[in-house]
Scaffold this motif. Structure first.
Motif, PDB file in Angstrom:
ATOM      1  N   LYS A  65     -19.840 -18.228 -17.042  1.00 32.44           N
ATOM      2  CA  LYS A  65     -20.484 -19.488 -16.688  1.00 32.44           C
ATOM      3  C   LYS A  65     -21.977 -19.356 -16.982  1.00 32.44           C
ATOM      4  O   LYS A  65     -22.567 -18.288 -16.812  1.00 32.44           O
ATOM      5  CB  LYS A  65     -20.302 -19.809 -15.201  1.00 32.44           C
ATOM      6  CG  LYS A  65     -18.865 -19.857 -14.748  1.00 32.44           C
ATOM      7  CD  LYS A  65     -18.270 -21.178 -15.060  1.00 32.44           C
ATOM      8  CE  LYS A  65     -16.890 -21.236 -14.425  1.00 32.44           C
ATOM      9  NZ  LYS A  65     -15.988 -22.085 -15.087  1.00 32.44           N
ATOM     10  N   VAL A  66     -22.591 -20.434 -17.409  1.00 33.49           N
ATOM     11  CA  VAL A  66     -24.034 -20.464 -17.611  1.00 33.49           C
ATOM     12  C   VAL A  66     -24.665 -20.940 -16.309  1.00 33.49           C
ATOM     13  O   VAL A  66     -24.235 -21.937 -15.735  1.00 33.49           O
ATOM     14  CB  VAL A  66     -24.415 -21.408 -18.768  1.00 33.49           C
ATOM     15  CG1 VAL A  66     -25.924 -21.512 -18.901  1.00 33.49           C
ATOM     16  CG2 VAL A  66     -23.790 -20.926 -20.073  1.00 33.49           C
ATOM     17  N   ILE A  67     -25.658 -20.201 -15.836  1.00 32.70           N
ATOM     18  CA  ILE A  67     -26.387 -20.607 -14.638  1.00 32.70           C
ATOM     19  C   ILE A  67     -27.784 -21.048 -15.055  1.00 32.70           C
ATOM     20  O   ILE A  67     -28.226 -20.738 -16.164  1.00 32.70           O
ATOM     21  CB  ILE A  67     -26.467 -19.475 -13.592  1.00 32.70           C
ATOM     22  CG1 ILE A  67     -27.272 -18.292 -14.127  1.00 32.70           C
ATOM     23  CG2 ILE A  67     -25.078 -19.043 -13.132  1.00 32.70           C
ATOM     24  CD1 ILE A  67     -27.777 -17.346 -13.068  1.00 32.70           C
ATOM     25  N   VAL A  68     -28.455 -21.757 -14.184  1.00 29.92           N
ATOM     26  CA  VAL A  68     -29.845 -22.131 -14.426  1.00 29.92           C
ATOM     27  C   VAL A  68     -30.683 -21.477 -13.331  1.00 29.92           C
ATOM     28  O   VAL A  68     -30.437 -21.685 -12.145  1.00 29.92           O
ATOM     29  CB  VAL A  68     -30.035 -23.664 -14.435  1.00 29.92           C
ATOM     30  CG1 VAL A  68     -31.505 -24.006 -14.618  1.00 29.92           C
ATOM     31  CG2 VAL A  68     -29.196 -24.294 -15.533  1.00 29.92           C
ATOM     32  N   ASP A  69     -31.640 -20.677 -13.763  1.00 28.77           N
ATOM     33  CA  ASP A  69     -32.534 -19.975 -12.852  1.00 28.77           C
ATOM     34  C   ASP A  69     -33.961 -20.401 -13.175  1.00 28.77           C
ATOM     35  O   ASP A  69     -34.499 -20.028 -14.219  1.00 28.77           O
ATOM     36  CB  ASP A  69     -32.367 -18.457 -13.008  1.00 28.77           C
ATOM     37  CG  ASP A  69     -33.291 -17.663 -12.101  1.00 28.77           C
ATOM     38  OD1 ASP A  69     -33.830 -18.231 -11.129  1.00 28.77           O
ATOM     39  OD2 ASP A  69     -33.481 -16.457 -12.371  1.00 28.77           O
ATOM     40  N   ARG A  70     -34.524 -21.200 -12.305  1.00 28.63           N
ATOM     41  CA  ARG A  70     -35.900 -21.681 -12.479  1.00 28.63           C
ATOM     42  C   ARG A  70     -36.144 -22.200 -13.896  1.00 28.63           C
ATOM     43  O   ARG A  70     -37.010 -21.716 -14.611  1.00 28.63           O
ATOM     44  CB  ARG A  70     -36.906 -20.583 -12.116  1.00 28.63           C
ATOM     45  CG  ARG A  70     -36.846 -20.199 -10.645  1.00 28.63           C
ATOM     46  CD  ARG A  70     -37.595 -18.935 -10.333  1.00 28.63           C
ATOM     47  NE  ARG A  70     -36.790 -17.807 -10.834  1.00 28.63           N
ATOM     48  CZ  ARG A  70     -37.280 -16.663 -11.251  1.00 28.63           C
ATOM     49  NH1 ARG A  70     -38.579 -16.456 -11.230  1.00 28.63           N
ATOM     50  NH2 ARG A  70     -36.501 -15.701 -11.684  1.00 28.63           N
ATOM     51  N   LYS A  71     -35.349 -23.166 -14.290  1.00 25.10           N
ATOM     52  CA  LYS A  71     -35.469 -23.903 -15.550  1.00 25.10           C
ATOM     53  C   LYS A  71     -35.063 -23.105 -16.796  1.00 25.10           C
ATOM     54  O   LYS A  71     -35.312 -23.544 -17.918  1.00 25.10           O
ATOM     55  CB  LYS A  71     -36.877 -24.472 -15.724  1.00 25.10           C
ATOM     56  CG  LYS A  71     -37.271 -25.429 -14.619  1.00 25.10           C
ATOM     57  CD  LYS A  71     -38.628 -26.018 -14.871  1.00 25.10           C
ATOM     58  CE  LYS A  71     -38.985 -26.958 -13.723  1.00 25.10           C
ATOM     59  NZ  LYS A  71     -40.281 -27.559 -13.886  1.00 25.10           N
ATOM     60  N   VAL A  72     -34.446 -21.955 -16.622  1.00 27.69           N
ATOM     61  CA  VAL A  72     -33.965 -21.155 -17.757  1.00 27.69           C
ATOM     62  C   VAL A  72     -32.455 -21.009 -17.638  1.00 27.69           C
ATOM     63  O   VAL A  72     -31.944 -20.619 -16.587  1.00 27.69           O
ATOM     64  CB  VAL A  72     -34.631 -19.757 -17.783  1.00 27.69           C
ATOM     65  CG1 VAL A  72     -34.027 -18.877 -18.865  1.00 27.69           C
ATOM     66  CG2 VAL A  72     -36.137 -19.880 -17.978  1.00 27.69           C
ATOM     67  N   SER A  73     -31.750 -21.338 -18.703  1.00 29.39           N
ATOM     68  CA  SER A  73     -30.301 -21.127 -18.750  1.00 29.39           C
ATOM     69  C   SER A  73     -30.033 -19.643 -18.961  1.00 29.39           C
ATOM     70  O   SER A  73     -30.618 -19.022 -19.845  1.00 29.39           O
ATOM     71  CB  SER A  73     -29.686 -21.905 -19.909  1.00 29.39           C
ATOM     72  OG  SER A  73     -29.846 -23.276 -19.711  1.00 29.39           O
ATOM     73  N   VAL A  74     -29.143 -19.092 -18.146  1.00 29.70           N
ATOM     74  CA  VAL A  74     -28.835 -17.663 -18.201  1.00 29.70           C
ATOM     75  C   VAL A  74     -27.332 -17.498 -18.412  1.00 29.70           C
ATOM     76  O   VAL A  74     -26.529 -18.134 -17.724  1.00 29.70           O
ATOM     77  CB  VAL A  74     -29.264 -16.939 -16.899  1.00 29.70           C
ATOM     78  CG1 VAL A  74     -28.941 -15.456 -16.955  1.00 29.70           C
ATOM     79  CG2 VAL A  74     -30.749 -17.159 -16.619  1.00 29.70           C
ATOM     80  N   GLN A  75     -26.975 -16.630 -19.364  1.00 33.34           N
ATOM     81  CA  GLN A  75     -25.568 -16.330 -19.619  1.00 33.34           C
ATOM     82  C   GLN A  75     -25.395 -14.832 -19.798  1.00 33.34           C
ATOM     83  O   GLN A  75     -26.359 -14.113 -20.057  1.00 33.34           O
ATOM     84  CB  GLN A  75     -25.071 -17.066 -20.860  1.00 33.34           C
ATOM     85  CG  GLN A  75     -25.740 -16.616 -22.143  1.00 33.34           C
ATOM     86  CD  GLN A  75     -25.217 -17.360 -23.364  1.00 33.34           C
ATOM     87  OE1 GLN A  75     -24.189 -18.003 -23.306  1.00 33.34           O
ATOM     88  NE2 GLN A  75     -25.938 -17.263 -24.469  1.00 33.34           N
ATOM     89  N   LEU A  76     -24.159 -14.372 -19.662  1.00 32.21           N
ATOM     90  CA  LEU A  76     -23.817 -12.963 -19.812  1.00 32.21           C
ATOM     91  C   LEU A  76     -22.914 -12.805 -21.021  1.00 32.21           C
ATOM     92  O   LEU A  76     -21.978 -13.579 -21.197  1.00 32.21           O
ATOM     93  CB  LEU A  76     -23.104 -12.468 -18.543  1.00 32.21           C
ATOM     94  CG  LEU A  76     -22.741 -10.991 -18.467  1.00 32.21           C
ATOM     95  CD1 LEU A  76     -23.988 -10.113 -18.456  1.00 32.21           C
ATOM     96  CD2 LEU A  76     -21.905 -10.727 -17.213  1.00 32.21           C
ATOM     97  N   LYS A  77     -23.195 -11.809 -21.854  1.00 33.94           N
ATOM     98  CA  LYS A  77     -22.395 -11.542 -23.052  1.00 33.94           C
ATOM     99  C   LYS A  77     -22.135 -10.042 -23.179  1.00 33.94           C
ATOM    100  O   LYS A  77     -22.915  -9.223 -22.699  1.00 33.94           O
ATOM    101  CB  LYS A  77     -23.119 -12.003 -24.323  1.00 33.94           C
ATOM    102  CG  LYS A  77     -23.297 -13.483 -24.460  1.00 33.94           C
ATOM    103  CD  LYS A  77     -22.046 -14.125 -24.978  1.00 33.94           C
ATOM    104  CE  LYS A  77     -22.268 -15.596 -25.271  1.00 33.94           C
ATOM    105  NZ  LYS A  77     -21.107 -16.222 -25.853  1.00 33.94           N
TER     106      LYS A  77
END
Length: 145
Positions: A65-77
């Motif tokens: 899942k993509v999360i948003v942390d303080r206006k930045v989209s974060v993903q794991l790969k």
């Protein structure tokens, strides 16, 4: 492309992981990209990710899942999940394997790469030293306590 690394001579601590994430997050937030990809060798990397995020967030990231942390989209790969056409932008690679480094370096959308790893004096992660030397990587230091 900008490249940074932090090589710890011991096991990478929670503080080092959090500092690496904060540094990479700031780079992503200050860029036009606003996208941060965390790369690990294995999706079961919660021993690293849980040191940065709350367990609920870790669970989301592990489910891709993509999360948003303080206006930045974060993903794991992972290396197997990373495709040549993926838009990855700014990357925090934690203990990357040689395979992962090669995949990242060949991705045209990569703008900034930050690597955090332990590289003990016995050279177990020699591929990272070679990568850093060949690519004029800026080596980061942890601030003194």
């Amino acid at each position: 492309m900008d490249r940074y690394c932090y090589f710890s001579p011991k096991f990478v601590t929670e503080d080092e992981l959090k500092a690496g994430y904060a540094f990479t997050h700031k780079l992503a937030k200050d860029s036009k990209i606003k996208k941060l990809t965390i790369c690990v060798n294995n999706i079961q990397a919660n021993q690293f990710i849980e040191k940065i995020f709350h367990r609920t967030t870790t669970n989301k990231l592990e489910r891709y899942k993509v999360i948003v942390d303080r206006k930045v989209s974060v993903q794991l790969k992972t290396p197997n999940g990373l495709k040549d056409f993926d838009e990855i932008g700014v990357v925090l690679a934690i203990h990357p394997s040689q395979k992962l480094i090669k995949k990242l370096e060949s991705n045209a959308s990569l703008k900034i790469l930050v690597v955090i790893a332990e590289v003990p004096p016995n050279g177990i992660c020699k591929h990272l030293d070679i990568w850093a030397d060949e690519n004029n990587v800026e080596r980061l230091e942890m601030p003194p306590d």
